[in-house]
Design a protein around this motif. Sequence first.
Motif, short mmCIF file in Angstrom:
data_model
loop_
_atom_site.label_atom_id
_atom_site.label_comp_id
_atom_site.label_asym_id
_atom_site.label_seq_id
_atom_site.Cartn_x
_atom_site.Cartn_y
_atom_site.Cartn_z
N GLU A 19 0.85 -1.17 0.00
CA GLU A 19 0.00 0.00 0.00
C GLU A 19 0.90 1.24 0.00
O GLU A 19 1.96 1.25 0.62
CB GLU A 19 -0.89 -0.04 1.24
N SER A 37 -4.43 1.98 -2.45
CA SER A 37 -4.53 0.54 -2.18
C SER A 37 -4.92 -0.16 -3.47
O SER A 37 -5.56 0.41 -4.34
CB SER A 37 -5.63 0.27 -1.15
N THR A 41 -5.11 -4.77 2.52
CA THR A 41 -5.85 -4.67 3.78
C THR A 41 -4.84 -4.42 4.90
O THR A 41 -3.64 -4.58 4.71
CB THR A 41 -6.64 -5.96 4.07
N VAL A 58 -12.95 8.21 0.16
CA VAL A 58 -12.53 7.46 -1.02
C VAL A 58 -12.79 8.36 -2.23
O VAL A 58 -13.91 8.82 -2.45
CB VAL A 58 -13.29 6.12 -1.15
N GLY A 63 -13.49 0.73 -0.66
CA GLY A 63 -12.83 0.07 0.46
C GLY A 63 -13.79 -0.12 1.61
O GLY A 63 -14.85 0.50 1.67
N LYS A 74 -18.54 0.41 4.33
CA LYS A 74 -18.03 0.41 2.96
C LYS A 74 -18.07 1.83 2.43
O LYS A 74 -19.07 2.53 2.58
CB LYS A 74 -18.85 -0.51 2.05
N VAL A 91 -8.45 -1.45 7.69
CA VAL A 91 -8.96 -1.61 6.32
C VAL A 91 -9.13 -3.11 6.11
O VAL A 91 -8.18 -3.87 6.15
CB VAL A 91 -7.98 -1.01 5.29
N THR A 94 -10.21 -3.80 -0.02
CA THR A 94 -10.16 -2.81 -1.10
C THR A 94 -10.26 -3.56 -2.42
O THR A 94 -9.98 -4.77 -2.47
CB THR A 94 -8.87 -1.95 -1.08
N THR A 100 -7.56 1.97 -5.33
CA THR A 100 -8.45 2.75 -4.47
C THR A 100 -7.62 3.90 -3.95
O THR A 100 -6.56 3.70 -3.34
CB THR A 100 -9.00 1.90 -3.32
N TRP A 102 -7.48 7.02 -1.50
CA TRP A 102 -8.06 7.60 -0.28
C TRP A 102 -7.42 8.96 -0.03
O TRP A 102 -6.25 9.15 -0.31
CB TRP A 102 -7.73 6.75 0.93
#
Length: 108
Positions: A19, A37, A41, A58, A63, A74, A91, A94, A100, A102
């Motif tokens: 990540e 991501s 996780t 997000v 995620g 979610k 987390v 994802t 993803t 963030w």
Amino acid sequence: MSQNKQNVFHAIPNNLQDEFFEVIAGNDEVKIERIVSKGHTSPDEGWYDQAQHEWVMVLQGAGELTFEDGRIVKLEPGEYINIPAHCKHKVSWTLPGEETVWLAVFYY
């Protein structure tokens, strides 16, 4: 402090084996971080337990956050949540095939 224009969707690393975390602005009171991501996780053995509050949104992808009390939230593009300081969370999912992105703001 840079006054150059930036784009939160640019300069995403090609290799997302881990990540990706990047502080994009901040000071002693506030930190703004971009997190990317791709199926990542949080580690199974730990929870995020931060001294600061965390507002997280997000921007792209999706995620899920799991909280110590069992609640699962979610988040899809445009959705955000404010997490109080010391509210243990992780987390839990994802999107595996897409980034993803963030945006997290940590503050006191």
